[in-house]
Design an enzyme around this catalytic site. Structure first.
Site, PDB file in Angstrom:
ATOM      1  N   SER A 177       0.865  -1.164   0.000  1.00 39.88           N
ATOM      2  CA  SER A 177       0.000   0.000   0.000  1.00 39.88           C
ATOM      3  C   SER A 177       0.911   1.226   0.000  1.00 39.88           C
ATOM      4  CB  SER A 177      -0.923  -0.035   1.221  1.00 39.88           C
ATOM      5  OG  SER A 177      -1.743   1.111   1.267  1.00 39.88           O
ATOM      6  N   TYR A 191      -4.820   8.895  -6.362  1.00 39.90           N
ATOM      7  CA  TYR A 191      -3.892   7.846  -5.927  1.00 39.90           C
ATOM      8  C   TYR A 191      -4.207   7.435  -4.489  1.00 39.90           C
ATOM      9  CZ  TYR A 191       0.528   5.550  -4.715  1.00 39.90           C
ATOM     10  OH  TYR A 191       1.480   4.656  -4.289  1.00 39.90           O
ATOM     11  N   LYS A 195      -5.486   3.747  -2.959  1.00 38.38           N
ATOM     12  CA  LYS A 195      -4.793   3.051  -1.882  1.00 38.38           C
ATOM     13  C   LYS A 195      -5.704   2.870  -0.673  1.00 38.38           C
ATOM     14  CE  LYS A 195      -0.791   2.235  -3.742  1.00 38.38           C
ATOM     15  NZ  LYS A 195      -0.312   0.849  -3.945  1.00 38.38           N
TER      16      LYS A 195
END
Length: 363
Positions: A177, A191, A195
């Site tokens: 991660s 982004y 995650k």
């Protein structure tokens, strides 16, 4: 796993073998890491993104410890020929190629790894893609590509390998991660969202697969530099090039006019990346050694934070959340005097309700 001073001065002194011998690079004893009390067995790794920012170092760490590695390259920068050469350089390494966004290619590399080595014990997903830029500046392609790579890629790997692990009643996932999966970073909105999705998926799945003896861990690295050589196999471990790419799997999006000021929060991630350059404080070589230990330890944590930047950032974020909860909890848990007033109001409403049902009281 930090060096004081300029990290670049130490690049040539780092190697997977030196990290393996460093007593400071060690998981806590509570995890039962590999060692005299837990002699490591030879395990088979399937490493997605094995030519990327940290995947390369992880594959090399496993090989230096005499594990077997199916190293999966990335279609946009590797070729079948370049991946196949790894097998000629090291008999313990099998070079493969896939696009994690495409399920058929993921299934093919899983099947080939099992056929070649006879089994797979650990699946590590180091693949990833990020766009640095304001949320408003990122178009549909940018956003979908990040989710398709980071979230759907992870889901494809899990969906296609979980039946195999479940039938064996053994297996381990090490999913990379990021600190961006635990806190929002200006300039990395989509982004971070991808995650966050990975974190939610893996944490939920942990409870579902525990009864099948399948272990799952999230790795959350901070700023990690490439401090190893460009070759994947051990033949040239000690020959680090003079310059290594600084940006990893990130693409910097041109900034639109509203966010082009020097102090714009949307440019925070871009400014930070350009300021750090190739001097990120964390070592990919040392991080890879810890992840190798994570693959062999008996009691892996759900999350492994790598680097002081990751620890400080996530700890500060959790402190902010805790303080915010304390500031606003009175809305859900009234104070003592408010609670008494609430109980009195409830009783009054109850009496009125009874009166409406049975008619007015005649006293």
């Amino acid at each position: 796993m930090e060096f004081f001073g300029s990290p670049s001065a130490y690049i040539n002194s780092l190697s997977p073998s030196s990290a393996a011998r460093d007593p400071r690079v060690q998981l806590p004893s509570t995890t039962d890491p590999p060692g005299p009390n837990n002699p490591p067995k030879q395990l088979v790794w399937l490493v997605f993104g094995a030519t990327g920012h940290i995947g390369r170092s992880l594959a090399k760490a496993a090989l230096i410890h005499n594990d077997l590695v199916a190293a999966v390259g990335r279609t946009f920068e590797d070729s079948h020929e370049s991946m196949q050469r790894m097998q000629y350089e090291n008999e313990n390494c099998l070079g493969l190629l896939c696009d994690v966004r495409v399920r058929e290619t993921v299934k093919e590399v899983i099947d080939r790894a099992i056929a070649h080595f006879g089994r797979v014990d650990i699946i590590a997903n180091c693949s990833g893609y990020g766009v640095i830029g304001a949320c408003e500046d990122q178009d549909d392609y940018d956003i979908r590509n990040q989710f398709e790579t980071n979230f759907m890629g992870t889901l494809n790997i899990i969906h296609l390998s979980l039946p195999y692990f479940r039938d064996r009643r053994a297996g381990r996932y090490l999913i990379f991660s990021s600190i961006s999966g635990a806190l929002g970073v200006p300039g990395l909105g989509p982004y971070c969202a991808s995650k966050y999705a990975v974190e939610g998926l893996v944490e939920s799945m942990l409870y579902e697969v525990n009864s099948f003896n399948i272990k799952v861990s999230l790795i959350e690295p901070g700023h990690i530099r490439r401090d190893d050589d460009t070759k994947l196999t051990p033949s040239t471990f000690e020959n680090a090039p003079a310059h290594l790419p600084a940006y990893g799997h990130f693409f910097i999006k041109p900034t639109s006019e509203p966010y082009r000021t020097n102090s714009s929060p949307a440019s925070h991630a871009r400014r930070l990346l350009l300021w750090i350059g190739d001097k990120q404080p964390g070592s990919a070589v040392k991080a890879a050694e810890l992840v190798w230990q994570l693959g062999h330890c008996s009691f892996p944590p759900l999350r492994l934070l790598l680097g002081s930047y990751a620890v400080d950032s996530i700890r500060d974020r959790l402190r902010c959340i805790t303080e915010e909860i304390e500031d606003w909890k009175y809305l859900s848990f009234p104070l003592a005097d408010q609670g008494s007033a609430g109980e009195h109001n409830t009783d009054s409403k109850s009496v009125k309700s009874d009166e409406n049902e049975d008619g007015p009281g005649t006293g």
